[in-house]
Design an enzyme around this catalytic site. Structure first.
Site, PDB file in Angstrom:
ATOM      1  N   SER A  66       0.825  -1.201   0.000  1.00  0.00           N
ATOM      2  CA  SER A  66       0.000   0.000   0.000  1.00  0.00           C
ATOM      3  C   SER A  66       0.868   1.263   0.000  1.00  0.00           C
ATOM      4  O   SER A  66       1.695   1.442  -0.888  1.00  0.00           O
ATOM      5  CB  SER A  66      -0.965  -0.045   1.187  1.00  0.00           C
ATOM      6  N   ASP A  93     -10.353  -3.165  -5.309  1.00  0.00           N
ATOM      7  CA  ASP A  93      -9.502  -2.176  -4.651  1.00  0.00           C
ATOM      8  C   ASP A  93      -9.400  -0.957  -5.554  1.00  0.00           C
ATOM      9  O   ASP A  93      -9.092  -1.079  -6.751  1.00  0.00           O
ATOM     10  CB  ASP A  93      -8.116  -2.792  -4.410  1.00  0.00           C
ATOM     11  N   HIS A 134      -8.475  -4.605  -0.683  1.00  0.00           N
ATOM     12  CA  HIS A 134      -7.224  -4.037  -0.183  1.00  0.00           C
ATOM     13  C   HIS A 134      -6.959  -4.549   1.232  1.00  0.00           C
ATOM     14  O   HIS A 134      -7.844  -4.583   2.073  1.00  0.00           O
ATOM     15  CB  HIS A 134      -7.343  -2.510  -0.169  1.00  0.00           C
TER      16      HIS A 134
END
Length: 259
Positions: free
Chosen positions: A108, A202, A232
């Site tokens: 991320s 996501d 995610h």
């Protein structure tokens, strides 16, 4: 685990944690940056994943406590990441590693830092990174992809939260902060090979795919893993079949990268 204090951005102190297998010798090293919207400290699952990378690859893993929002906006997180990676390159004897077996990775926002560090390493010509491991990465400050328009209310992460993150992160920064937004780099030439993993549901999915395409356009080897039925941060559910499968693939590509 060994905990060390080193110099980060502007010479301020940051902390790194060094994890290494005790039953096998390895000269490999992965410098890892955790996710959390540039604002949250690592979660337990981050550490569990890193333990598995260290034990199963095997490699020595340097986990970086880069400074976080809201107090520390760009470029603090990125430059702390660069400083930590440079420290690793400058201390191969202390770590008992080989300089040509140093990779960076992250998930991320941490993947944005890993990719940004790789770009900085190329442009500053102070070190040469062997490989980049990018898990559902933050890549694009423009936020105009189809997945960003579609996933506005998905669990764990969505485009509404993503917009807030970028606003905070680039608060004190000129709009051309290309090292914060790796897809916007002036060039993607001469970067190391990569593993890029995206989640199906996501908002960040498409920018990860676009980054893989940008690297491939420069004839850089990329493994793109489009996981299915995932959101995610899906690897937080550590015992699920898809998480175990993805983790095994990450470890497999790390092994090959270090060869």
């Amino acid at each position: 685990m060994t905990k060390k204090t080193i110099s980060g951005y502007n010479g301020d102190e940051i902390t790194i944690h060094i994890y290494e297998p005790t039953d096998v010798e390895t000269k490999n090293c992965l410098v890892y940056f955790h996710g959390g919207a540039f604002a949250l400290k690592e979660a337990p699952y981050h550490l569990n994943l890193c333990f598995d990378y260290a034990l199963q690859t095997p490699c020595k893993l340097v986990f970086v406590d880069y400074r976080l929002l809201p107090k520390y906006t760009f470029p603090f997180g990125l430059e702390d990441g660069y400083a930590a990676t440079k420290w690793v390159f400058d201390h191969p004897e202390e770590l008992d590693i080989k300089k040509d077996r140093i990779a960076v990775g992250g998930d991320s926002a941490g993947a944005a830092i890993a990719a940004g560090v790789t770009l900085l390493a190329r442009d500053r010509a102070e070190m040469e990174i062997a490989f980049q491991l990018l898990i559902y990465p933050v890549m694009d400050k423009k936020q105009q992809t189809a997945s960003m328009q579609t996933y506005t209310d998905t669990p764990m992460w969505n485009s509404v939260l993503n917009k807030k993150m970028w606003k905070l992160y680039l608060k004190d920064t000129a709009s051309d902060a290309n090292y914060a937004s790796p897809i916007d780099a002036d060039s993607h030439h001469n970067l190391p090979s990569a593993y890029i993993e995206v989640a199906e549901f996501d908002c960040l999915r498409d920018e990860g795919i676009h980054y893989a395409e940008a690297l491939r356009n420069e004839q850089i080897d990329v493994i793109l893993n489009k996981t299915e039925g995932t959101v995610h941060g899906y690897d937080m559910v550590e015992s699920s079949e898809i998480v175990l499968k993805s983790k095994a693939l990450r470890i497999e590509v790390l092994k090959k990268a270090f060869e």
